[in-house]
Design a protein around this motif. Structure first.
Motif, PDB file in Angstrom:
ATOM      1  N   GLN A 183       0.843  -1.186   0.000  1.00 53.46           N
ATOM      2  CA  GLN A 183       0.000   0.000   0.000  1.00 53.46           C
ATOM      3  C   GLN A 183       0.886   1.247   0.000  1.00 53.46           C
ATOM      4  O   GLN A 183       1.863   1.322   0.744  1.00 53.46           O
ATOM      5  CB  GLN A 183      -0.905   0.002   1.234  1.00 53.46           C
ATOM      6  N   ILE A 184       0.526   2.211  -0.826  1.00 49.93           N
ATOM      7  CA  ILE A 184       1.273   3.470  -0.891  1.00 49.93           C
ATOM      8  C   ILE A 184       0.875   4.319   0.307  1.00 49.93           C
ATOM      9  O   ILE A 184      -0.302   4.385   0.678  1.00 49.93           O
ATOM     10  CB  ILE A 184       0.986   4.207  -2.206  1.00 49.93           C
ATOM     11  N   ASN A 185       1.854   4.962   0.906  1.00 53.28           N
ATOM     12  CA  ASN A 185       1.626   5.813   2.059  1.00 53.28           C
ATOM     13  C   ASN A 185       0.597   6.890   1.724  1.00 53.28           C
ATOM     14  O   ASN A 185       0.593   7.447   0.634  1.00 53.28           O
ATOM     15  CB  ASN A 185       2.953   6.447   2.485  1.00 53.28           C
ATOM     16  N   GLU A 186      -0.270   7.216   2.690  1.00 46.04           N
ATOM     17  CA  GLU A 186      -1.319   8.211   2.446  1.00 46.04           C
ATOM     18  C   GLU A 186      -0.743   9.592   2.158  1.00 46.04           C
ATOM     19  O   GLU A 186      -1.284  10.331   1.339  1.00 46.04           O
ATOM     20  CB  GLU A 186      -2.249   8.282   3.659  1.00 46.04           C
ATOM     21  N   LYS A 187       0.357   9.941   2.800  1.00 46.52           N
ATOM     22  CA  LYS A 187       0.982  11.239   2.547  1.00 46.52           C
ATOM     23  C   LYS A 187       1.484  11.328   1.116  1.00 46.52           C
ATOM     24  O   LYS A 187       1.398  12.370   0.478  1.00 46.52           O
ATOM     25  CB  LYS A 187       2.132  11.481   3.519  1.00 46.52           C
TER      26      LYS A 187
ATOM     27  N   GLN B 245       0.236   9.582  -1.399  1.00 44.06           N
ATOM     28  CA  GLN B 245      -0.946   9.617  -2.259  1.00 44.06           C
ATOM     29  C   GLN B 245      -1.515  11.030  -2.359  1.00 44.06           C
ATOM     30  O   GLN B 245      -1.989  11.442  -3.411  1.00 44.06           O
ATOM     31  CB  GLN B 245      -2.015   8.666  -1.717  1.00 44.06           C
ATOM     32  N   GLU B 246      -1.464  11.773  -1.251  1.00 41.89           N
ATOM     33  CA  GLU B 246      -1.987  13.140  -1.256  1.00 41.89           C
ATOM     34  C   GLU B 246      -1.092  14.102  -2.034  1.00 41.89           C
ATOM     35  O   GLU B 246      -1.571  15.008  -2.701  1.00 41.89           O
ATOM     36  CB  GLU B 246      -2.148  13.636   0.180  1.00 41.89           C
ATOM     37  N   HIS B 247       0.228  13.917  -1.947  1.00 44.53           N
ATOM     38  CA  HIS B 247       1.182  14.818  -2.603  1.00 44.53           C
ATOM     39  C   HIS B 247       2.244  13.992  -3.332  1.00 44.53           C
ATOM     40  O   HIS B 247       3.400  13.947  -2.911  1.00 44.53           O
ATOM     41  CB  HIS B 247       1.858  15.717  -1.567  1.00 44.53           C
ATOM     42  N   PRO B 248       1.901  13.366  -4.461  1.00 49.22           N
ATOM     43  CA  PRO B 248       2.879  12.477  -5.109  1.00 49.22           C
ATOM     44  C   PRO B 248       4.074  13.214  -5.702  1.00 49.22           C
ATOM     45  O   PRO B 248       5.155  12.657  -5.789  1.00 49.22           O
ATOM     46  CB  PRO B 248       2.066  11.786  -6.201  1.00 49.22           C
ATOM     47  N   TYR B 249       3.912  14.467  -6.092  1.00 46.78           N
ATOM     48  CA  TYR B 249       5.019  15.173  -6.720  1.00 46.78           C
ATOM     49  C   TYR B 249       5.953  15.803  -5.700  1.00 46.78           C
ATOM     50  O   TYR B 249       7.157  15.879  -5.915  1.00 46.78           O
ATOM     51  CB  TYR B 249       4.498  16.238  -7.687  1.00 46.78           C
ATOM     52  N   MET B 250       5.404  16.260  -4.585  1.00 52.13           N
ATOM     53  CA  MET B 250       6.237  16.897  -3.578  1.00 52.13           C
ATOM     54  C   MET B 250       7.036  15.886  -2.760  1.00 52.13           C
ATOM     55  O   MET B 250       7.967  16.253  -2.062  1.00 52.13           O
ATOM     56  CB  MET B 250       5.382  17.757  -2.635  1.00 52.13           C
ATOM     57  N   ARG B 251       6.718  14.610  -2.812  1.00 49.89           N
ATOM     58  CA  ARG B 251       7.464  13.593  -2.094  1.00 49.89           C
ATOM     59  C   ARG B 251       8.548  12.956  -2.964  1.00 49.89           C
ATOM     60  O   ARG B 251       9.266  12.083  -2.517  1.00 49.89           O
ATOM     61  CB  ARG B 251       6.521  12.487  -1.598  1.00 49.89           C
ATOM     62  N   ASN B 252       8.655  13.385  -4.212  1.00 52.21           N
ATOM     63  CA  ASN B 252       9.654  12.851  -5.125  1.00 52.21           C
ATOM     64  C   ASN B 252      10.909  13.715  -5.034  1.00 52.21           C
ATOM     65  O   ASN B 252      10.869  14.915  -5.305  1.00 52.21           O
ATOM     66  CB  ASN B 252       9.097  12.864  -6.552  1.00 52.21           C
ATOM     67  N   PRO B 253      12.052  13.135  -4.669  1.00 52.85           N
ATOM     68  CA  PRO B 253      13.255  13.950  -4.493  1.00 52.85           C
ATOM     69  C   PRO B 253      13.746  14.618  -5.783  1.00 52.85           C
ATOM     70  O   PRO B 253      14.358  15.678  -5.734  1.00 52.85           O
ATOM     71  CB  PRO B 253      14.295  12.972  -3.952  1.00 52.85           C
ATOM     72  N   ILE B 254      13.467  14.022  -6.924  1.00 57.96           N
ATOM     73  CA  ILE B 254      13.882  14.642  -8.189  1.00 57.96           C
ATOM     74  C   ILE B 254      13.112  15.936  -8.421  1.00 57.96           C
ATOM     75  O   ILE B 254      13.687  16.968  -8.776  1.00 57.96           O
ATOM     76  CB  ILE B 254      13.680  13.659  -9.365  1.00 57.96           C
ATOM     77  N   PHE B 255      11.801  15.893  -8.211  1.00 57.49           N
ATOM     78  CA  PHE B 255      11.012  17.105  -8.364  1.00 57.49           C
ATOM     79  C   PHE B 255      11.409  18.155  -7.332  1.00 57.49           C
ATOM     80  O   PHE B 255      11.444  19.342  -7.634  1.00 57.49           O
ATOM     81  CB  PHE B 255       9.516  16.806  -8.253  1.00 57.49           C
ATOM     82  N   LEU B 256      11.707  17.709  -6.117  1.00 50.54           N
ATOM     83  CA  LEU B 256      12.159  18.652  -5.097  1.00 50.54           C
ATOM     84  C   LEU B 256      13.466  19.323  -5.516  1.00 50.54           C
ATOM     85  O   LEU B 256      13.644  20.528  -5.322  1.00 50.54           O
ATOM     86  CB  LEU B 256      12.357  17.936  -3.764  1.00 50.54           C
TER      87      LEU B 256
END
Length: 79
Positions: free
Chosen positions: A40-44, A46-57
């Motif tokens: 299961q993907i973490n709920e956080k 799921q809510e913010h998939p782009y902000m949790r990606n280190p490349i996008f950060l």
């Protein structure tokens, strides 16, 4: 080097260090999840998939720093 340039350099190095550590932690988490199927993907995430990606950060932080440097140069250079 001016004081502001040195401060911006230190901030950039701190961001790079934190990003490197964060990337290693995410990589470790991903490798642990690959050992089990259909997790299961973490709920956080799921809510913010782009902000949790280190490349996008990294791209967002680099863009902000580039804009800050451009504005810094625009206001400090006398034409």
């Amino acid at each position: 080097m001016t004081y502001l340039t040195m401060v911006l350099g230190v901030i950039a190095l701190l961001i790079l260090g934190v990003s490197l550590i964060y990337t290693f932690k995410v990589g470790k988490l991903v490798s642990e999840r690959k050992s089990t199927y259909d997790t299961q993907i973490n709920e956080k995430v799921q809510e913010h998939p782009y902000m949790r990606n280190p490349i996008f950060l990294a791209y967002i932080i680099a863009g902000i720093l580039a804009l800050a440097y451009i504005f810094y140069l625009a206001f400090t250079i006398s034409w």
